[in-house]
Design a protein around this motif. Structure first.
Motif, PDB file in Angstrom:
ATOM      1  N   LEU A   1       0.808  -1.210   0.000  1.00 47.87           N
ATOM      2  CA  LEU A   1       0.000   0.000   0.000  1.00 47.87           C
ATOM      3  C   LEU A   1       0.849   1.271   0.000  1.00 47.87           C
ATOM      4  O   LEU A   1       0.566   2.216  -0.749  1.00 47.87           O
ATOM      5  CB  LEU A   1      -0.942   0.008   1.205  1.00 47.87           C
ATOM      6  CG  LEU A   1      -1.876   1.218   1.315  1.00 47.87           C
ATOM      7  CD1 LEU A   1      -2.731   1.356   0.065  1.00 47.87           C
ATOM      8  CD2 LEU A   1      -2.755   1.126   2.559  1.00 47.87           C
ATOM      9  N   SER A   2       1.889   1.323   0.803  1.00 47.88           N
ATOM     10  CA  SER A   2       2.727   2.528   0.866  1.00 47.88           C
ATOM     11  C   SER A   2       3.392   2.801  -0.482  1.00 47.88           C
ATOM     12  O   SER A   2       3.494   3.959  -0.912  1.00 47.88           O
ATOM     13  CB  SER A   2       3.789   2.384   1.960  1.00 47.88           C
ATOM     14  OG  SER A   2       4.634   1.264   1.691  1.00 47.88           O
ATOM     15  N   HIS A   3       3.824   1.762  -1.161  1.00 46.26           N
ATOM     16  CA  HIS A   3       4.442   1.945  -2.480  1.00 46.26           C
ATOM     17  C   HIS A   3       3.405   2.394  -3.513  1.00 46.26           C
ATOM     18  O   HIS A   3       3.707   3.207  -4.391  1.00 46.26           O
ATOM     19  CB  HIS A   3       5.098   0.641  -2.936  1.00 46.26           C
ATOM     20  CG  HIS A   3       6.076   0.074  -1.944  1.00 46.26           C
ATOM     21  ND1 HIS A   3       7.280   0.701  -1.657  1.00 46.26           N
ATOM     22  CD2 HIS A   3       6.023  -1.036  -1.171  1.00 46.26           C
ATOM     23  CE1 HIS A   3       7.941  -0.010  -0.751  1.00 46.26           C
ATOM     24  NE2 HIS A   3       7.193  -1.073  -0.442  1.00 46.26           N
ATOM     25  N   ARG A   4       2.190   1.883  -3.397  1.00 43.68           N
ATOM     26  CA  ARG A   4       1.133   2.297  -4.319  1.00 43.68           C
ATOM     27  C   ARG A   4       0.769   3.768  -4.110  1.00 43.68           C
ATOM     28  O   ARG A   4       0.472   4.484  -5.068  1.00 43.68           O
ATOM     29  CB  ARG A   4      -0.097   1.418  -4.113  1.00 43.68           C
ATOM     30  CG  ARG A   4       0.126  -0.046  -4.419  1.00 43.68           C
ATOM     31  CD  ARG A   4      -0.005  -0.325  -5.880  1.00 43.68           C
ATOM     32  NE  ARG A   4      -1.381  -0.193  -6.324  1.00 43.68           N
ATOM     33  CZ  ARG A   4      -1.757  -0.310  -7.600  1.00 43.68           C
ATOM     34  NH1 ARG A   4      -0.853  -0.508  -8.536  1.00 43.68           N
ATOM     35  NH2 ARG A   4      -3.031  -0.203  -7.931  1.00 43.68           N
ATOM     36  N   ILE A   5       0.793   4.217  -2.854  1.00 43.64           N
ATOM     37  CA  ILE A   5       0.497   5.629  -2.573  1.00 43.64           C
ATOM     38  C   ILE A   5       1.590   6.513  -3.160  1.00 43.64           C
ATOM     39  O   ILE A   5       1.313   7.555  -3.769  1.00 43.64           O
ATOM     40  CB  ILE A   5       0.361   5.845  -1.056  1.00 43.64           C
ATOM     41  CG1 ILE A   5      -0.912   5.157  -0.538  1.00 43.64           C
ATOM     42  CG2 ILE A   5       0.334   7.333  -0.729  1.00 43.64           C
ATOM     43  CD1 ILE A   5      -1.083   5.238   0.962  1.00 43.64           C
ATOM     44  N   GLN A   6       2.836   6.114  -3.013  1.00 44.78           N
ATOM     45  CA  GLN A   6       3.945   6.908  -3.542  1.00 44.78           C
ATOM     46  C   GLN A   6       3.902   7.004  -5.062  1.00 44.78           C
ATOM     47  O   GLN A   6       4.240   8.035  -5.641  1.00 44.78           O
ATOM     48  CB  GLN A   6       5.278   6.302  -3.089  1.00 44.78           C
ATOM     49  CG  GLN A   6       5.528   6.408  -1.595  1.00 44.78           C
ATOM     50  CD  GLN A   6       6.778   5.664  -1.153  1.00 44.78           C
ATOM     51  OE1 GLN A   6       7.509   5.119  -1.989  1.00 44.78           O
ATOM     52  NE2 GLN A   6       7.025   5.626   0.145  1.00 44.78           N
ATOM     53  N   SER A   7       3.461   5.942  -5.719  1.00 41.60           N
ATOM     54  CA  SER A   7       3.406   5.939  -7.185  1.00 41.60           C
ATOM     55  C   SER A   7       2.088   6.485  -7.730  1.00 41.60           C
ATOM     56  O   SER A   7       1.861   6.460  -8.940  1.00 41.60           O
ATOM     57  CB  SER A   7       3.618   4.515  -7.704  1.00 41.60           C
ATOM     58  OG  SER A   7       2.579   3.652  -7.252  1.00 41.60           O
ATOM     59  N   LYS A   8       1.209   6.982  -6.830  1.00 37.27           N
ATOM     60  CA  LYS A   8      -0.082   7.565  -7.219  1.00 37.27           C
ATOM     61  C   LYS A   8      -0.980   6.561  -7.948  1.00 37.27           C
ATOM     62  O   LYS A   8      -1.717   6.922  -8.857  1.00 37.27           O
ATOM     63  CB  LYS A   8       0.144   8.802  -8.107  1.00 37.27           C
ATOM     64  CG  LYS A   8       1.017   9.880  -7.490  1.00 37.27           C
ATOM     65  CD  LYS A   8       0.405  10.441  -6.219  1.00 37.27           C
ATOM     66  CE  LYS A   8       1.277  11.537  -5.616  1.00 37.27           C
ATOM     67  NZ  LYS A   8       0.721  12.066  -4.353  1.00 37.27           N
ATOM     68  N   HIS A   9      -0.941   5.316  -7.533  1.00 36.19           N
ATOM     69  CA  HIS A   9      -1.796   4.291  -8.118  1.00 36.19           C
ATOM     70  C   HIS A   9      -2.743   3.671  -7.085  1.00 36.19           C
ATOM     71  O   HIS A   9      -3.330   2.624  -7.338  1.00 36.19           O
ATOM     72  CB  HIS A   9      -0.953   3.179  -8.756  1.00 36.19           C
ATOM     73  CG  HIS A   9      -0.252   3.600 -10.003  1.00 36.19           C
ATOM     74  ND1 HIS A   9       1.076   3.972 -10.018  1.00 36.19           N
ATOM     75  CD2 HIS A   9      -0.694   3.727 -11.274  1.00 36.19           C
ATOM     76  CE1 HIS A   9       1.422   4.298 -11.250  1.00 36.19           C
ATOM     77  NE2 HIS A   9       0.372   4.156 -12.034  1.00 36.19           N
ATOM     78  N   CYS A  10      -2.881   4.312  -5.938  1.00 36.13           N
ATOM     79  CA  CYS A  10      -3.699   3.747  -4.865  1.00 36.13           C
ATOM     80  C   CYS A  10      -5.189   3.965  -5.157  1.00 36.13           C
ATOM     81  O   CYS A  10      -5.599   5.042  -5.587  1.00 36.13           O
ATOM     82  CB  CYS A  10      -3.304   4.407  -3.546  1.00 36.13           C
ATOM     83  SG  CYS A  10      -4.396   4.015  -2.173  1.00 36.13           S
ATOM     84  N   ARG A  11      -5.982   2.927  -4.895  1.00 36.28           N
ATOM     85  CA  ARG A  11      -7.435   3.014  -5.092  1.00 36.28           C
ATOM     86  C   ARG A  11      -8.141   2.432  -3.870  1.00 36.28           C
ATOM     87  O   ARG A  11      -7.772   1.362  -3.378  1.00 36.28           O
ATOM     88  CB  ARG A  11      -7.862   2.265  -6.348  1.00 36.28           C
ATOM     89  CG  ARG A  11      -9.369   2.349  -6.618  1.00 36.28           C
ATOM     90  CD  ARG A  11      -9.745   1.635  -7.906  1.00 36.28           C
ATOM     91  NE  ARG A  11      -9.165   2.277  -9.072  1.00 36.28           N
ATOM     92  CZ  ARG A  11      -8.300   1.691  -9.892  1.00 36.28           C
ATOM     93  NH1 ARG A  11      -7.919   0.453  -9.669  1.00 36.28           N
ATOM     94  NH2 ARG A  11      -7.806   2.346 -10.923  1.00 36.28           N
ATOM     95  N   VAL A  12      -9.185   3.108  -3.399  1.00 39.30           N
ATOM     96  CA  VAL A  12      -9.916   2.717  -2.196  1.00 39.30           C
ATOM     97  C   VAL A  12     -11.395   2.598  -2.520  1.00 39.30           C
ATOM     98  O   VAL A  12     -11.966   3.480  -3.177  1.00 39.30           O
ATOM     99  CB  VAL A  12      -9.698   3.739  -1.054  1.00 39.30           C
ATOM    100  CG1 VAL A  12     -10.486   3.332   0.182  1.00 39.30           C
ATOM    101  CG2 VAL A  12      -8.215   3.881  -0.730  1.00 39.30           C
TER     102      VAL A  12
END
Length: 363
Positions: A168-179
């Motif tokens: 999750l932290s890596h996805r947030i950094q790469s702007k690919h996080c979805r909730v």
């Protein structure tokens, strides 16, 4: 008398000569008409024409035979090719590489029930095993988002794991996080706002909204909720809009292949929804699962006596474990009544909020 004999003899000779001459002329004409070869020497025009026609006819026949041979060869090759394809289908040669794994698992018809906790099949034994399981974290998380809500004991106490050893932290950094957040009515959205500020694409689903879709601050609001089955098509056509769908259908409609965080407070529908996620293999598309469990009754469409219900609950959570999900956070709402299937069993609360992380999550 002698002169008459001489005259008749002369006439007879002349008649014989004329007859022979006629026969010779007739034979000559017949032989020339049938194309008798000309005498040696320079060929006549008729013989040249006949020879040219013979050669033209021979060439035409040879060309026709050549075409027939080529057609026959093409048919033979086509037949041999079809035969080879059929043989390849019947006895396929081993591939050089292993086949790619499908994104979704094959749908199942039922979950695998765990063995009974004890020979007695008693509610107490089943409840003891189940409560021990949901109150014992399986992995540690060094960083939680929403910690302040958990410490203050506010409603839900929803938290997500930001430990770098998970994705999750890596996805947030790469702007690919979805909730995805599913709830009924106005709920605590502290976690959603926190993840939205961090850069996640947040979708909140609430069937009580007046508009189908609405953008509010950094979040999308949708008049929709998750269910364990899709609505009847006739019902949808009558209302023009479906307010409940399976998660697999929602993902497909929105064009999303995965969700990093799935939060769901479904007011006792969580068991059948979780069962649907397990049976359809949709859990492969989820990175973290945050779920509120309601234990005061069996839940929608969950049948059986009390020990069987608790065994079913426990089996569902073990299915999560087999899908590589590990419990990292537990919150018990002590403000709720201490009811466990309408009884006071081991002083258990009627509401628990559990957080799992998919340890094999690699979007």
């Amino acid at each position: 008398m002698g002169r008459e004999r001489l005259t008749w003899g002369l006439l007879l000779r002349v008649g014989v000569l004329l007859t022979g001459l006629c026969v010779c002329v007739h034979v000559y004409l017949e032989t020339g008409w049938r194309g008798t070869p000309a005498p040696l020497g320079r060929p006549t025009q008729d013989s040249q024409n006949w020879s040219q026609q013979s050669r033209t006819k021979a060439e035409a026949e040879e060309q026709e035979r050549s075409i027939e041979r080529r057609i026959s060869d093409v048919r033979t090759l086509k037949k041999d090719s079809q035969t080879k394809k059929e043989e390849d289908k019947e006895e396929p040669s081993p591939a050089c590489c292993p086949p790619l794994r499908s994104h979704r698992k094959t749908p199942r018809w039922h979950i695998d029930l765990e063995p009974w906790a004890a020979v007695s099949h008693s509610l107490e034994d089943e409840a003891k095993r189940f409560l021990s399981y949901i109150t014992t974290p399986q992995v540690s998380c060094a960083s939680l988002t929403g910690d302040e809500a958990a410490q203050e004991g506010t409603k839900g106490a929803w938290v997500a794991c930001l430990d770098p050893k998970f994705s999750l932290s890596h996805r947030i950094q790469s702007k690919h996080c979805r909730v995805y957040s599913f709830g009924l009515g106005v709920d605590d959205r502290t976690l959603e706002r926190s993840l939205s500020r961090a850069g996640c694409e947040v979708h909140c689903f609430d069937p009580s909204l007046k508009q189908p879709h609405l953008q509010q601050a950094d979040m999308w609001l949708h008049r929709l909720s998750i269910d364990w089955r899709d609505p009847n098509p006739a019902f949808v056509a009558q209302r023009q809009y479906a307010i409940t769908k399976k998660l697999a259908t929602i993902l497909n409609d929105f064009g999303h292949r995965q969700v990093d965080v799935l939060k769901a407070d479904m007011e006792s529908a969580e068991w059948k929804i979780l069962e649907n996620l397990v049976l359809e293999g949709v859990l492969d598309s989820v990175g973290q699962l945050l779920l509120e469990l309601h234990l005061h009754w069996a839940g929608f469409e969950v049948g059986g006596d009390d020990p069987s219900v608790v065994r079913y609950w426990f089996s569902l959570l073990k299915e999560l474990e087999r899908a590589n999900f590990r419990l990292f956070h537990v919150h018990s709402d002590r403000a709720k009544p201490h009811l466990f299937l309408h009884k006071n069993v081991l002083n258990a609360s009627s509401v628990y909020t559990l957080s799992w992380v998919n340890t094999e999550w690699k979007p």
